[in-house]
Design a protein around this motif. Sequence first.
Motif, PDB file in Angstrom:
ATOM      1  N   MET A 134       0.826  -1.204   0.000  1.00 46.51           N
ATOM      2  CA  MET A 134       0.000   0.000   0.000  1.00 46.51           C
ATOM      3  C   MET A 134       0.864   1.259   0.000  1.00 46.51           C
ATOM      4  SD  MET A 134      -3.225  -0.785  -0.076  1.00 46.51           S
ATOM      5  CE  MET A 134      -4.153   0.541   0.692  1.00 46.51           C
ATOM      6  N   MET A 135       1.975   1.197   0.725  1.00 44.89           N
ATOM      7  CA  MET A 135       2.884   2.336   0.762  1.00 44.89           C
ATOM      8  C   MET A 135       3.458   2.618  -0.631  1.00 44.89           C
ATOM      9  SD  MET A 135       5.960   2.851   3.529  1.00 44.89           S
ATOM     10  CE  MET A 135       4.900   2.216   4.832  1.00 44.89           C
ATOM     11  N   LEU A 136       3.887   1.567  -1.308  1.00 46.90           N
ATOM     12  CA  LEU A 136       4.418   1.719  -2.666  1.00 46.90           C
ATOM     13  C   LEU A 136       3.339   2.234  -3.619  1.00 46.90           C
ATOM     14  CD1 LEU A 136       6.586  -1.505  -2.955  1.00 46.90           C
ATOM     15  CD2 LEU A 136       7.434   0.843  -3.124  1.00 46.90           C
ATOM     16  N   ALA A 137       2.124   1.698  -3.488  1.00 45.64           N
ATOM     17  CA  ALA A 137       1.043   2.132  -4.368  1.00 45.64           C
ATOM     18  C   ALA A 137       0.760   3.614  -4.197  1.00 45.64           C
ATOM     19  CB  ALA A 137      -0.217   1.319  -4.079  1.00 45.64           C
ATOM     20  N   ALA A 138       0.764   4.094  -2.943  1.00 49.13           N
ATOM     21  CA  ALA A 138       0.472   5.501  -2.686  1.00 49.13           C
ATOM     22  C   ALA A 138       1.634   6.398  -3.108  1.00 49.13           C
ATOM     23  CB  ALA A 138       0.162   5.697  -1.201  1.00 49.13           C
ATOM     24  N   LEU A 139       2.851   6.011  -2.736  1.00 50.28           N
ATOM     25  CA  LEU A 139       4.013   6.862  -3.017  1.00 50.28           C
ATOM     26  C   LEU A 139       4.335   6.916  -4.507  1.00 50.28           C
ATOM     27  CD1 LEU A 139       6.349   5.741  -0.093  1.00 50.28           C
ATOM     28  CD2 LEU A 139       5.131   7.919  -0.282  1.00 50.28           C
ATOM     29  N   SER A 193       9.002  12.457  10.292  1.00 48.57           N
ATOM     30  CA  SER A 193       8.623  11.467   9.272  1.00 48.57           C
ATOM     31  C   SER A 193       7.783  12.090   8.173  1.00 48.57           C
ATOM     32  CB  SER A 193       7.835  10.319   9.923  1.00 48.57           C
ATOM     33  OG  SER A 193       8.580   9.691  10.934  1.00 48.57           O
ATOM     34  N   GLN A 194       7.998  11.622   6.947  1.00 52.74           N
ATOM     35  CA  GLN A 194       7.127  11.986   5.836  1.00 52.74           C
ATOM     36  C   GLN A 194       6.025  10.946   5.622  1.00 52.74           C
ATOM     37  OE1 GLN A 194      10.645  13.229   3.079  1.00 52.74           O
ATOM     38  NE2 GLN A 194       8.842  14.296   2.322  1.00 52.74           N
ATOM     39  N   VAL A 195       6.233   9.749   6.119  1.00 57.48           N
ATOM     40  CA  VAL A 195       5.226   8.691   6.077  1.00 57.48           C
ATOM     41  C   VAL A 195       5.166   8.074   7.468  1.00 57.48           C
ATOM     42  CG1 VAL A 195       4.587   6.449   5.116  1.00 57.48           C
ATOM     43  CG2 VAL A 195       5.593   8.195   3.633  1.00 57.48           C
ATOM     44  N   ILE A 196       3.953   7.834   7.955  1.00 54.69           N
ATOM     45  CA  ILE A 196       3.756   7.171   9.241  1.00 54.69           C
ATOM     46  C   ILE A 196       2.964   5.891   9.007  1.00 54.69           C
ATOM     47  CG2 ILE A 196       2.672   7.285  11.520  1.00 54.69           C
ATOM     48  CD1 ILE A 196       4.937   9.158  11.393  1.00 54.69           C
ATOM     49  N   THR A 197       3.389   4.795   9.623  1.00 57.72           N
ATOM     50  CA  THR A 197       2.627   3.555   9.556  1.00 57.72           C
ATOM     51  C   THR A 197       2.413   3.041  10.978  1.00 57.72           C
ATOM     52  OG1 THR A 197       2.571   1.301   8.646  1.00 57.72           O
ATOM     53  CG2 THR A 197       4.749   2.223   9.097  1.00 57.72           C
ATOM     54  N   GLY A 201       5.301  11.327  -7.713  1.00 57.00           N
ATOM     55  CA  GLY A 201       5.380  10.543  -6.479  1.00 57.00           C
ATOM     56  C   GLY A 201       6.753  10.570  -5.841  1.00 57.00           C
ATOM     57  N   TRP A 202       6.853   9.843  -4.731  1.00 56.07           N
ATOM     58  CA  TRP A 202       8.106   9.783  -3.962  1.00 56.07           C
ATOM     59  C   TRP A 202       8.718   8.394  -4.060  1.00 56.07           C
ATOM     60  CZ3 TRP A 202       5.814  12.040   1.217  1.00 56.07           C
ATOM     61  CH2 TRP A 202       5.534  13.405   1.029  1.00 56.07           C
ATOM     62  N   GLU A 203      10.015   8.351  -3.886  1.00 55.30           N
ATOM     63  CA  GLU A 203      10.718   7.080  -3.796  1.00 55.30           C
ATOM     64  C   GLU A 203      10.901   6.699  -2.329  1.00 55.30           C
ATOM     65  OE1 GLU A 203      14.353   7.830  -5.811  1.00 55.30           O
ATOM     66  OE2 GLU A 203      13.455   7.783  -7.822  1.00 55.30           O
ATOM     67  N   LEU A 204      10.874   5.400  -2.058  1.00 52.13           N
ATOM     68  CA  LEU A 204      11.115   4.939  -0.701  1.00 52.13           C
ATOM     69  C   LEU A 204      12.562   5.157  -0.268  1.00 52.13           C
ATOM     70  CD1 LEU A 204       9.167   1.586  -0.126  1.00 52.13           C
ATOM     71  CD2 LEU A 204       9.044   3.661   1.238  1.00 52.13           C
ATOM     72  N   GLU A 205      13.477   5.044  -1.196  1.00 52.56           N
ATOM     73  CA  GLU A 205      14.881   5.209  -0.829  1.00 52.56           C
ATOM     74  C   GLU A 205      15.126   6.608  -0.266  1.00 52.56           C
ATOM     75  OE1 GLU A 205      19.375   4.587  -2.666  1.00 52.56           O
ATOM     76  OE2 GLU A 205      17.617   3.934  -3.788  1.00 52.56           O
ATOM     77  N   ASP A 206      15.731   6.646   0.922  1.00 52.18           N
ATOM     78  CA  ASP A 206      16.060   7.882   1.652  1.00 52.18           C
ATOM     79  C   ASP A 206      14.832   8.593   2.219  1.00 52.18           C
ATOM     80  OD1 ASP A 206      18.821   7.733   1.437  1.00 52.18           O
ATOM     81  OD2 ASP A 206      18.826   8.700  -0.525  1.00 52.18           O
ATOM     82  N   LEU A 207      13.651   8.017   2.094  1.00 53.46           N
ATOM     83  CA  LEU A 207      12.449   8.661   2.618  1.00 53.46           C
ATOM     84  C   LEU A 207      12.352   8.423   4.126  1.00 53.46           C
ATOM     85  CD1 LEU A 207       9.901  10.191   1.504  1.00 53.46           C
ATOM     86  CD2 LEU A 207       8.713   7.991   1.691  1.00 53.46           C
ATOM     87  N   PRO A 208      12.115   9.456   4.930  1.00 56.29           N
ATOM     88  CA  PRO A 208      11.938   9.250   6.373  1.00 56.29           C
ATOM     89  C   PRO A 208      10.566   8.624   6.656  1.00 56.29           C
ATOM     90  CG  PRO A 208      12.577  11.530   5.863  1.00 56.29           C
ATOM     91  CD  PRO A 208      12.136  10.894   4.582  1.00 56.29           C
ATOM     92  N   VAL A 209      10.575   7.391   7.145  1.00 58.62           N
ATOM     93  CA  VAL A 209       9.350   6.651   7.432  1.00 58.62           C
ATOM     94  C   VAL A 209       9.330   6.318   8.917  1.00 58.62           C
ATOM     95  CG1 VAL A 209       7.958   4.611   6.927  1.00 58.62           C
ATOM     96  CG2 VAL A 209       9.327   5.657   5.116  1.00 58.62           C
ATOM     97  N   GLY A 210       8.238   6.681   9.591  1.00 59.45           N
ATOM     98  CA  GLY A 210       8.103   6.416  11.015  1.00 59.45           C
ATOM     99  C   GLY A 210       7.156   5.272  11.289  1.00 59.45           C
ATOM    100  N   LEU A 211       7.571   4.367  12.155  1.00 62.87           N
ATOM    101  CA  LEU A 211       6.742   3.231  12.566  1.00 62.87           C
ATOM    102  C   LEU A 211       6.341   3.415  14.022  1.00 62.87           C
ATOM    103  CD1 LEU A 211       8.389   2.043  10.085  1.00 62.87           C
ATOM    104  CD2 LEU A 211       8.046  -0.179  11.170  1.00 62.87           C
ATOM    105  N   PHE A 228      14.675  -1.410   1.200  1.00 63.42           N
ATOM    106  CA  PHE A 228      14.408  -0.423   0.157  1.00 63.42           C
ATOM    107  C   PHE A 228      15.292   0.809   0.308  1.00 63.42           C
ATOM    108  CE2 PHE A 228      10.456  -2.684  -0.760  1.00 63.42           C
ATOM    109  CZ  PHE A 228      10.281  -2.449  -2.110  1.00 63.42           C
ATOM    110  N   GLY A 229      15.961   0.945   1.442  1.00 61.47           N
ATOM    111  CA  GLY A 229      16.813   2.106   1.665  1.00 61.47           C
ATOM    112  C   GLY A 229      16.110   3.265   2.332  1.00 61.47           C
ATOM    113  N   ALA A 230      14.914   3.035   2.885  1.00 61.26           N
ATOM    114  CA  ALA A 230      14.215   4.102   3.584  1.00 61.26           C
ATOM    115  C   ALA A 230      14.935   4.428   4.891  1.00 61.26           C
ATOM    116  CB  ALA A 230      12.769   3.682   3.873  1.00 61.26           C
ATOM    117  N   ARG A 231      14.747   5.645   5.365  1.00 59.34           N
ATOM    118  CA  ARG A 231      15.287   6.046   6.666  1.00 59.34           C
ATOM    119  C   ARG A 231      14.219   5.730   7.722  1.00 59.34           C
ATOM    120  NH1 ARG A 231      16.827  12.003   6.440  1.00 59.34           N
ATOM    121  NH2 ARG A 231      15.773  12.161   4.427  1.00 59.34           N
TER     122      ARG A 231
END
Length: 242
Positions: A136-141, A227-231, A170-180, A197-200
């Motif tokens: 879902m994250m890939l589909a949205a980004l 974070s730019q994405v939160i899950t 869209g955005w790439e996951l690589e280097d993207l700040p993702v918060g869990l 994927f190389g996400a931060r």
Amino acid sequence: MTETLRVVAAGDHFVLPSLITAAIAEELREHPFTVRELELGWPLEPFGPVAEVEEASDAEDEVIDALRDSGAQVLVTQMGPVTERVLAACPELRLVVVCRGGPVNVNLDAAKSHDVRVCFAPGRNAAATAEFTVGMMLAALRRIPQAHELLAGQGSWAGGASYYTYEHSGWELEDLPVGLVGYGAVGSRVARVLCAFGARVMVYDPYVHGEIHGLRVGALDELLRRSQVITLHARLTQETRG
């Protein structure tokens, strides 16, 4: 002579009774057993509160009949309601196995009072949930649904030039700040995949100690700010609600 173990496999249209039976056969290769299969309605029929349990198929009578008719000592189920009424009606029952992450379809106090043990499967759906989360994250980004609509509607990429403009690409996951939020069975798998994927990856979970995939963040506010994405992968409790 070894006593034959009598089991009811109360599956549904997702966890099929035949799958439960096959798993039982694999585990009990050296022990005689019989299985009575029962198919409940979920997900074609919704689950919900049944008597005093939170999430179950509305099938007390069906479960009672299957347990009584077979004299079962073991019930293996995902959505079968294990209420005080069911337990009281089936005195031969000794073990309930719940095929899900928590026994929310079982009255645990009643099970204890009837001397029935209950076990369940923490993390059973963790891999599937983690994969779906990343999908879902890939589909949205990467805006995959929008790209699909362009291709399906026009038959080619022609005319889809706007998909490639900066604001629409869209955005790439690589280097993207993702918060869990939450690093349990699901969150830890999501973190591992995102790191590949190389996400931060940043993680907030005050209950988890030791090594993690990503950077541990000590405060939820800090995680949200950075974070730019939160899950979200925290189990719903009174403490986490809202």
